[in-house]
Design a protein around this motif. Structure first.
Motif, PDB file in Angstrom:
ATOM      1  N   VAL A  99     -88.667 -20.158  48.908  1.00 57.82           N
ATOM      2  CA  VAL A  99     -87.931 -19.035  48.860  1.00 57.82           C
ATOM      3  C   VAL A  99     -87.299 -18.317  48.015  1.00 57.82           C
ATOM      4  CG1 VAL A  99     -86.359 -19.674  51.039  1.00 57.82           C
ATOM      5  CG2 VAL A  99     -85.203 -19.804  48.726  1.00 57.82           C
ATOM      6  N   PRO A 100     -87.362 -16.670  47.492  1.00 56.24           N
ATOM      7  CA  PRO A 100     -86.956 -15.971  46.467  1.00 56.24           C
ATOM      8  C   PRO A 100     -85.956 -16.580  45.632  1.00 56.24           C
ATOM      9  CG  PRO A 100     -87.037 -14.607  48.353  1.00 56.24           C
ATOM     10  CD  PRO A 100     -87.140 -15.853  49.265  1.00 56.24           C
TER      11      PRO A 100
ATOM     12  N   ARG B  81     -78.057 -19.997  53.339  1.00 59.78           N
ATOM     13  CA  ARG B  81     -79.311 -18.516  53.389  1.00 59.78           C
ATOM     14  C   ARG B  81     -80.064 -19.884  54.624  1.00 59.78           C
ATOM     15  NH1 ARG B  81     -80.773 -14.362  49.826  1.00 59.78           N
ATOM     16  NH2 ARG B  81     -82.221 -15.992  49.200  1.00 59.78           N
TER      17      ARG B  81
ATOM     18  N   GLU C 209     -78.366 -21.648  57.737  1.00 57.91           N
ATOM     19  CA  GLU C 209     -78.315 -20.698  58.834  1.00 57.91           C
ATOM     20  C   GLU C 209     -79.739 -21.011  59.250  1.00 57.91           C
ATOM     21  OE1 GLU C 209     -78.113 -16.524  58.127  1.00 57.91           O
ATOM     22  OE2 GLU C 209     -78.606 -16.268  59.719  1.00 57.91           O
ATOM     23  N   MET C 210     -80.754 -21.249  59.079  1.00 57.69           N
ATOM     24  CA  MET C 210     -82.204 -21.561  59.066  1.00 57.69           C
ATOM     25  C   MET C 210     -82.372 -22.656  60.312  1.00 57.69           C
ATOM     26  SD  MET C 210     -84.785 -21.136  55.914  1.00 57.69           S
ATOM     27  CE  MET C 210     -84.654 -19.131  54.600  1.00 57.69           C
TER      28      MET C 210
ATOM     29  N   ARG D  48     -80.243 -22.544  62.822  1.00 61.54           N
ATOM     30  CA  ARG D  48     -81.612 -21.290  64.584  1.00 61.54           C
ATOM     31  C   ARG D  48     -82.514 -22.423  64.995  1.00 61.54           C
ATOM     32  NH1 ARG D  48     -80.895 -14.962  63.459  1.00 61.54           N
ATOM     33  NH2 ARG D  48     -81.786 -15.419  65.605  1.00 61.54           N
TER      34      ARG D  48
END
Lengths: 83, 83
Positions: free
Chosen positions: B49-50, B60, B63-64, B67
């Motif tokens: 990831v960035p 973040r 959340e992935m 979801r």
């Protein structure tokens, strides 16, 4: 139990082998608005084995990987014997 | 790449949820003569990831997981942001 030990084996595809499942998940994450540049999906196997000498356990689990758990053509494995 | 960071997510079935694939592997290992008392097969997802603030990345990726990556009814996840 005191007389067993946990061994964690991580099995990864070699970097040169494509991972279509990972690519699909990466696309799905991007569709949800997340920024990801790469996703690889690996397998982790947690074994409970009889306790004993760590090097003996490691050698035994390496044999399990070579004979059954990993695909020697496509995958590498890493063995972690819990302390 | 210097501007991405590796995040490793381990997704495990809850202990109360049976793992038929693990049970099958345990049986196969015993048939080969190995002593194992339990085998669980989990999923490890390696994301690139960035780069950025570690807590932001962790939120973040959580959340992935919520979801898409994990099944909240059956699975727990653990997020490791590489240093």
């Amino acid at each position: 139990m005191a007389d067993t030990r946990t061994v964690t084996v991580t099995i990864r595809r070699r970097p040169s082998i494509s991972d279509p499942q990972g690519a699909t998940v990466a696309r799905a994450l991007r569709d949800l608005g997340h920024e990801v540049t790469d996703v690889r999906i690996d397998k982790t196997i947690e074994l409970q084995v009889p306790d004993g000498d760590v090097e003996t356990i490691r050698a035994r689990v390496a044999e399990m990987c070579d004979r059954l758990l990993a695909n020697p053509v496509m995958e590498d494995y890493e063995i972690l014997v819990s302390s």
